[in-house]
Design a protein around this motif. Structure first.
Motif, PDB file in Angstrom:
ATOM      1  N   SER A   9     -20.236 -39.023  22.141  1.00 54.18           N
ATOM      2  CA  SER A   9     -19.464 -37.888  21.642  1.00 54.18           C
ATOM      3  C   SER A   9     -18.194 -38.396  20.980  1.00 54.18           C
ATOM      4  O   SER A   9     -17.867 -39.585  21.032  1.00 54.18           O
ATOM      5  N   GLY A  10     -17.453 -37.486  20.360  1.00 54.69           N
ATOM      6  CA  GLY A  10     -16.204 -37.854  19.717  1.00 54.69           C
ATOM      7  C   GLY A  10     -15.033 -37.953  20.662  1.00 54.69           C
ATOM      8  O   GLY A  10     -13.941 -38.354  20.256  1.00 54.69           O
ATOM      9  N   PHE A  11     -15.238 -37.602  21.943  1.00 54.52           N
ATOM     10  CA  PHE A  11     -14.151 -37.589  22.920  1.00 54.52           C
ATOM     11  C   PHE A  11     -14.079 -38.934  23.636  1.00 54.52           C
ATOM     12  O   PHE A  11     -14.952 -39.256  24.447  1.00 54.52           O
ATOM     13  N   LYS A  12     -13.056 -39.703  23.345  1.00 54.10           N
ATOM     14  CA  LYS A  12     -12.909 -41.027  23.939  1.00 54.10           C
ATOM     15  C   LYS A  12     -12.116 -40.995  25.242  1.00 54.10           C
ATOM     16  O   LYS A  12     -12.048 -41.990  25.953  1.00 54.10           O
ATOM     17  N   GLU A  13     -11.483 -39.873  25.553  1.00 50.40           N
ATOM     18  CA  GLU A  13     -10.718 -39.724  26.782  1.00 50.40           C
ATOM     19  C   GLU A  13     -10.806 -38.285  27.255  1.00 50.40           C
ATOM     20  O   GLU A  13     -11.231 -37.402  26.501  1.00 50.40           O
ATOM     21  N   LYS A  14     -10.409 -38.031  28.514  1.00 46.07           N
ATOM     22  CA  LYS A  14     -10.559 -36.694  29.082  1.00 46.07           C
ATOM     23  C   LYS A  14      -9.664 -35.660  28.414  1.00 46.07           C
ATOM     24  O   LYS A  14     -10.050 -34.505  28.278  1.00 46.07           O
ATOM     25  N   PHE A  15      -8.463 -36.074  28.012  1.00 46.06           N
ATOM     26  CA  PHE A  15      -7.552 -35.119  27.400  1.00 46.06           C
ATOM     27  C   PHE A  15      -8.146 -34.589  26.091  1.00 46.06           C
ATOM     28  O   PHE A  15      -8.517 -35.357  25.206  1.00 46.06           O
ATOM     29  N   ALA A 152      -8.326 -13.447  30.777  1.00 45.18           N
ATOM     30  CA  ALA A 152      -8.923 -13.351  29.448  1.00 45.18           C
ATOM     31  C   ALA A 152      -8.919 -14.715  28.765  1.00 45.18           C
ATOM     32  O   ALA A 152      -7.970 -15.493  28.897  1.00 45.18           O
ATOM     33  N   GLU A 153      -9.981 -15.002  28.053  1.00 42.83           N
ATOM     34  CA  GLU A 153     -10.045 -16.231  27.266  1.00 42.83           C
ATOM     35  C   GLU A 153      -9.059 -16.132  26.117  1.00 42.83           C
ATOM     36  O   GLU A 153      -9.005 -15.138  25.412  1.00 42.83           O
ATOM     37  N   ARG A 154      -8.251 -17.152  25.948  1.00 46.00           N
ATOM     38  CA  ARG A 154      -7.291 -17.126  24.853  1.00 46.00           C
ATOM     39  C   ARG A 154      -7.418 -18.396  24.019  1.00 46.00           C
ATOM     40  O   ARG A 154      -7.776 -19.453  24.536  1.00 46.00           O
ATOM     41  N   ARG A 155      -7.109 -18.277  22.769  1.00 50.14           N
ATOM     42  CA  ARG A 155      -7.101 -19.425  21.864  1.00 50.14           C
ATOM     43  C   ARG A 155      -5.773 -19.456  21.123  1.00 50.14           C
ATOM     44  O   ARG A 155      -5.168 -18.412  20.862  1.00 50.14           O
ATOM     45  N   LEU A 156      -5.342 -20.650  20.803  1.00 52.58           N
ATOM     46  CA  LEU A 156      -4.131 -20.822  20.028  1.00 52.58           C
ATOM     47  C   LEU A 156      -4.440 -20.730  18.540  1.00 52.58           C
ATOM     48  O   LEU A 156      -5.541 -21.056  18.101  1.00 52.58           O
ATOM     49  N   ASP A 157      -3.472 -20.280  17.777  1.00 48.19           N
ATOM     50  CA  ASP A 157      -3.559 -20.405  16.324  1.00 48.19           C
ATOM     51  C   ASP A 157      -3.239 -21.855  15.969  1.00 48.19           C
ATOM     52  O   ASP A 157      -2.284 -22.439  16.498  1.00 48.19           O
ATOM     53  N   VAL A 158      -4.045 -22.450  15.098  1.00 51.58           N
ATOM     54  CA  VAL A 158      -3.858 -23.849  14.710  1.00 51.58           C
ATOM     55  C   VAL A 158      -3.430 -23.915  13.252  1.00 51.58           C
ATOM     56  O   VAL A 158      -4.096 -23.345  12.376  1.00 51.58           O
ATOM     57  N   LEU A 182      -8.396 -24.427  21.826  1.00 56.08           N
ATOM     58  CA  LEU A 182      -8.660 -24.162  23.245  1.00 56.08           C
ATOM     59  C   LEU A 182      -7.481 -24.549  24.136  1.00 56.08           C
ATOM     60  O   LEU A 182      -7.510 -24.276  25.334  1.00 56.08           O
ATOM     61  N   ASP A 183      -6.473 -25.208  23.556  1.00 57.13           N
ATOM     62  CA  ASP A 183      -5.256 -25.613  24.260  1.00 57.13           C
ATOM     63  C   ASP A 183      -5.545 -26.643  25.354  1.00 57.13           C
ATOM     64  O   ASP A 183      -5.736 -26.298  26.527  1.00 57.13           O
ATOM     65  N   PRO A 184      -5.575 -27.920  24.995  1.00 58.38           N
ATOM     66  CA  PRO A 184      -5.887 -28.960  25.983  1.00 58.38           C
ATOM     67  C   PRO A 184      -4.748 -29.317  26.912  1.00 58.38           C
ATOM     68  O   PRO A 184      -4.928 -30.107  27.832  1.00 58.38           O
ATOM     69  N   ARG A 185      -3.579 -28.744  26.721  1.00 56.83           N
ATOM     70  CA  ARG A 185      -2.422 -29.095  27.538  1.00 56.83           C
ATOM     71  C   ARG A 185      -2.600 -28.669  28.993  1.00 56.83           C
ATOM     72  O   ARG A 185      -3.303 -27.699  29.281  1.00 56.83           O
ATOM     73  N   PRO A 186      -1.944 -29.367  29.928  1.00 57.51           N
ATOM     74  CA  PRO A 186      -1.884 -28.863  31.305  1.00 57.51           C
ATOM     75  C   PRO A 186      -1.247 -27.478  31.311  1.00 57.51           C
ATOM     76  O   PRO A 186      -0.255 -27.246  30.614  1.00 57.51           O
ATOM     77  N   SER A 187      -1.801 -26.572  32.074  1.00 54.56           N
ATOM     78  CA  SER A 187      -1.366 -25.176  32.028  1.00 54.56           C
ATOM     79  C   SER A 187       0.066 -24.971  32.504  1.00 54.56           C
ATOM     80  O   SER A 187       0.699 -23.993  32.136  1.00 54.56           O
ATOM     81  N   HIS A 203      -9.810 -40.878  15.271  1.00 50.76           N
ATOM     82  CA  HIS A 203      -8.523 -40.422  14.762  1.00 50.76           C
ATOM     83  C   HIS A 203      -7.607 -40.033  15.913  1.00 50.76           C
ATOM     84  O   HIS A 203      -8.056 -39.490  16.924  1.00 50.76           O
ATOM     85  N   ASN A 204      -6.335 -40.316  15.747  1.00 48.16           N
ATOM     86  CA  ASN A 204      -5.342 -39.917  16.727  1.00 48.16           C
ATOM     87  C   ASN A 204      -4.514 -38.787  16.131  1.00 48.16           C
ATOM     88  O   ASN A 204      -3.807 -38.983  15.138  1.00 48.16           O
ATOM     89  N   ILE A 205      -4.635 -37.618  16.725  1.00 50.67           N
ATOM     90  CA  ILE A 205      -3.985 -36.413  16.197  1.00 50.67           C
ATOM     91  C   ILE A 205      -2.788 -36.080  17.067  1.00 50.67           C
ATOM     92  O   ILE A 205      -2.905 -35.954  18.286  1.00 50.67           O
ATOM     93  N   LYS A 206      -1.630 -35.952  16.456  1.00 51.84           N
ATOM     94  CA  LYS A 206      -0.421 -35.565  17.168  1.00 51.84           C
ATOM     95  C   LYS A 206      -0.151 -34.083  16.914  1.00 51.84           C
ATOM     96  O   LYS A 206      -0.270 -33.607  15.782  1.00 51.84           O
ATOM     97  N   PHE A 207       0.236 -33.355  17.974  1.00 53.71           N
ATOM     98  CA  PHE A 207       0.490 -31.930  17.815  1.00 53.71           C
ATOM     99  C   PHE A 207       1.538 -31.448  18.798  1.00 53.71           C
ATOM    100  O   PHE A 207       1.823 -32.099  19.799  1.00 53.71           O
ATOM    101  N   ARG A 208       2.099 -30.290  18.516  1.00 52.45           N
ATOM    102  CA  ARG A 208       2.990 -29.605  19.440  1.00 52.45           C
ATOM    103  C   ARG A 208       2.627 -28.131  19.457  1.00 52.45           C
ATOM    104  O   ARG A 208       1.966 -27.628  18.543  1.00 52.45           O
ATOM    105  N   VAL A 209       3.065 -27.427  20.503  1.00 53.98           N
ATOM    106  CA  VAL A 209       2.707 -26.019  20.680  1.00 53.98           C
ATOM    107  C   VAL A 209       3.968 -25.206  20.929  1.00 53.98           C
ATOM    108  O   VAL A 209       4.810 -25.577  21.755  1.00 53.98           O
ATOM    109  N   SER A 210       4.080 -24.083  20.224  1.00 53.71           N
ATOM    110  CA  SER A 210       5.209 -23.185  20.435  1.00 53.71           C
ATOM    111  C   SER A 210       4.772 -21.757  20.179  1.00 53.71           C
ATOM    112  O   SER A 210       4.189 -21.450  19.129  1.00 53.71           O
TER     113      SER A 210
END
Length: 222
Positions: A9-15, A152-158, A182-187, A203-210
């Motif tokens: 798969s494309g997931f090389k780590e759990k996060f 409720a299932e929620r999704r972030l706007d990307v 799907l918001d992979p961050r710790p809740s 690929h290494n993708i950097k992101f932030r959430v607000s």
């Protein structure tokens, strides 16, 4: 039990791995069999099914288990019994996923390969068994889902920052967007200034959430 296969798969780590199967349906993976199980006869008739069950090992976990856990879906601040959850920390580290069967093909080196979508497995995860998903027996659309029904299932706007936009093929960008929504961050963490790193398909993708929006700020090569 001995593994019969492993996932690629494309997931090389759990996060970043979706917390359930089929939440990121655009993400493709393939099941590669161990040498002694590369017999196409074992897959005869499987191509007639839309979905399959995969029984696999939480191979990235340590040996510990806990009688109660904090499900991320509940914000990480309420405990439930481990057997009322799909927590990875179980007495026997077995996972169960229903994934869509995309195709079965023969690789000249690997033999029969099963391509699936929506898998929630880290690359290299051992697989113990594959079973067909049977609608009349496995589907219960009116069934109660316990405490899960409360949330409720929620999704972030990307969104993509200008410096990250257009660096990836459209299909791969769409995959990454679906996964990160799907918001992979710790809740329990809510820090709009914190930058997270997510690895996917080299690929290494950097992101932030607000405030419900996830912004992809940069893309690098692993």
């Amino acid at each position: 039990m001995n593994p019969i296969a492993h996932i690629e798969s494309g997931f090389k780590e759990k996060f970043g791995v979706p917390r359930q199967s089929n939440l990121a349906g655009s993400s493709l993976s393939r099941i590669v069999f161990e040498k002694e199980y590369r017999n196409p006869e074992a897959l005869r008739g499987l191509d007639g099914f839309d979905y399959i069950w995969i029984i696999w090992e939480f191979s990235e976990n340590g040996p510990r288990w806990q009688p109660t856990v904090r499900p991320p879906r509940l914000g990480g601040n309420r405990r439930m019994g481990v057997f009322a959850t799909r927590s990875t920390f179980r007495p026997n580290a077995l996972g169960l996923s229903s994934v869509r069967l995309e195709r079965i093909y023969t690789d000249p080196v690997l033999g029969p390969v099963v391509e699936v979508s929506g898998a929630d497995l880290v690359d290299g995860t051992p697989i113990f068994d594959i079973k067909p998903y049977i609608t009349y027996a496995d589907s219960h659309p009116d069934a109660a889902s316990g405490w899960v029904d409360e949330v409720a299932e929620r999704r972030l706007d990307v969104v993509w920052a200008a410096e990250a936009r257009g660096l990836l093929p459209d299909a791969l960008a769409a995959e990454i967007g679906e996964i990160l929504s799907l918001d992979p961050r710790p809740s329990y963490i809510e820090d709009p200034e914190r930058v997270y790193g997510f690895s996917y398909r080299g690929h290494n993708i950097k992101f932030r959430v607000s405030e419900g929006t996830l912004t992809i700020v940069s893309i690098g090569i692993d």
